[in-house]
Design an enzyme around this catalytic site. Structure first.
Site, mmCIF file in Angstrom:
data_model
loop_
_atom_site.group_PDB
_atom_site.id
_atom_site.type_symbol
_atom_site.label_atom_id
_atom_site.label_comp_id
_atom_site.label_asym_id
_atom_site.label_seq_id
_atom_site.Cartn_x
_atom_site.Cartn_y
_atom_site.Cartn_z
ATOM 1 N N GLY A 22 89.312 97.145 102.916
ATOM 2 C CA GLY A 22 89.333 95.860 102.247
ATOM 3 C C GLY A 22 90.509 95.740 101.306
ATOM 4 N N ASP A 23 91.312 96.792 101.223
ATOM 5 C CA ASP A 23 92.503 96.796 100.375
ATOM 6 C C ASP A 23 93.618 97.504 101.148
ATOM 7 O OD1 ASP A 23 94.239 96.775 98.047
ATOM 8 O OD2 ASP A 23 92.437 96.518 96.848
ATOM 9 N N ASP A 24 94.633 97.988 100.442
ATOM 10 C CA ASP A 24 95.756 98.633 101.114
ATOM 11 C C ASP A 24 95.293 99.878 101.866
ATOM 12 O OD1 ASP A 24 97.554 96.786 99.878
ATOM 13 O OD2 ASP A 24 97.478 98.005 98.060
ATOM 14 N N SER A 40 93.486 95.675 107.838
ATOM 15 C CA SER A 40 93.199 95.264 106.464
ATOM 16 C C SER A 40 93.530 93.773 106.308
ATOM 17 C CB SER A 40 94.007 96.098 105.458
ATOM 18 O OG SER A 40 93.726 95.697 104.136
#
Length: 396
Positions: free
Chosen positions: A178-180, A211
């Site tokens: 959900g992020d990098d 992502s």
């Protein structure tokens, strides 16, 4: 007690090495012995079941892992120790690893993150982020063949964060986040500047990333200790917001320079290239507004992308332009509902060759041989020359 993570090894049918951390494929000699390669072999071993661990996917094993690590830490000066995790689903909250220690997961063992927020206590930040425990960054870190899966709607679920590390190799990894997927860092504002421990000589190879709300590879935003000599190649990103993103802002100081990216295969994204000079969050109000970051020597080559909303969003800082941006042999297929103007360029300078669609005026096409532009380094880094030992593990 929190100990410095020196020569920690986590094994998933192989190894994940921190300051020696690797994940390498093992070879089964018989029903109970596994042979694998590692920077260091261990003299002592135990199983998580010896400490009351239960791999049924329901029993919380946080205390079992903590007790095992605490007990096995006594062997740090006597050849080190390894903790074997048999096949099963091992539900757990957070626990710390220790020095001269191997966490070895059977190929059919899965660590499940507890969904109870109380099993994830907040830890003190590193001194490069404000205050907290005194821990050095990693040296000689190898991470291989690791799969990390998090819900794409979960915030701040970075896959791997090399922070203030020297000589690090991340390869053959698959990350849904959900992020990098990989976020490179080195400290925050005045604290990172004072601590002064950069991330440098970092290799990223054969990364596959999904992502939708973030980047395959991000540099920053906490980069005040400096980031230099990052080499990324053979990157596949699918349904990812951006391929490579550099995040910084006024007050950060530090630098991001000598970045080399080669061979990206990209499918469905908002931006391919994104450099942000207006990332404004700060650790506190004590940051120096005159501490401007230095962003230069950013090289991309051999990139193919499809279904892209916007080719690039490149935003430097007024009075502090980001320079030395180089792009070569880049083909970006725009989505049907793409932005009218595929490039946004402000306070940046650089050159391009063989880039489609044509870049902005601040990145003029130099023509000539594309092979001569934005060259990827040909020399080897020390982390590629680390000699591994042959080890064996008795699987109880």
């Amino acid at each position: 007690m929190i100990m410095k993570p020196i020569e920690v090894i986590v094994v998933i049918f192989g190894v994940l090495i921190l300051n020696g951390v690797e994940c390498r494929k093992g070879r089964i000699l018989n029903d109970s012995i596994l042979e694998y390669s590692a920077i260091s072999c261990r003299a002592h071993s135990a199983s998580i079941v010896d400490y009351g661990g239960v791999g049924d996917g329901k029993t919380l094993n946080t205390q079992a892992f903590k007790q095992a690590v605490d007990h096995l830490s006594q062997y740090a000066s006597d050849g080190g120790a390894q903790l074997f995790v048999p096949a099963g689903n091992w539900l757990t909250g957070s626990f710390n690893l220790t020095s001269h220690f191997t966490l070895y997961l059977h190929k059919d063992a899965v660590l499940l993150a507890s969904q109870d927020i109380t099993t994830w206590p907040v830890v003190d930040p590193l001194p490069s982020y404000g205050h907290g425990r005194d821990a050095a960054g990693g040296s000689n870190v190898i991470i291989q063949r690791v799969t990390i899966i998090a819900p794409v709607t979960s915030p701040n679920t970075d896959g791997i964060n090399p922070d203030s590390c020297t000589n690090t190799r991340i390869e053959d990894t698959y990350i849904i986040s959900g992020d990098d997927c990989i976020a490179v860092k080195s400290g925050w504002d005045e604290y990172g500047i004072k601590y002064g421990m950069p991330t440098k000589q970092l290799i990223i190879r054969r990364l596959t990333c999904i992502s939708p709300y973030s980047a395959a590879i991000a540099l920053g935003s906490e980069m005040s200790g400096g980031i230099q000599d990052v080499r990324a190649e053979d990157i596949t990103a699918i349904h990812t917001e951006s391929a490579v993103r550099i995040k910084t802002g006024i007050g950060r100081g530090g630098y991001v320079k000598d970045i080399f990216v080669k061979g990206m295969d990209l499918h469905t994204m908002k931006w391919v290239f994104w450099i942000t000079g207006n990332y404004g969050s700060h650790a506190d109000n004590n940051y120096d507004p005159n501490a401007l970051p230095e962003i230069k020597g950013i090289n991309y080559r051999d990139v193919v992308a499809e279904n892209v909303t916007m080719a690039a969003r490149l935003e430097g800082i007024s009075g502090d332009p980001f320079t030395g941006i180089c792009m070569s042999n880049v083909t970006i297929g725009m989505a049907k509902k793409a932005k009218k103007y595929p490039w946004t360029c402000v306070d940046v300078a650089g050159v391009t060759s063989g880039v489609v669609p044509p870049p902005c005026e601040l990145l003029p096409d130099q023509g000539g041989e594309k092979l001569e532009m934005c060259k990827f380094p040909s020399d080897s880094l020390a982390i590629d020359s680390v000699e591994l030992q042959k080890c064996s593990l008795t699987m109880n």
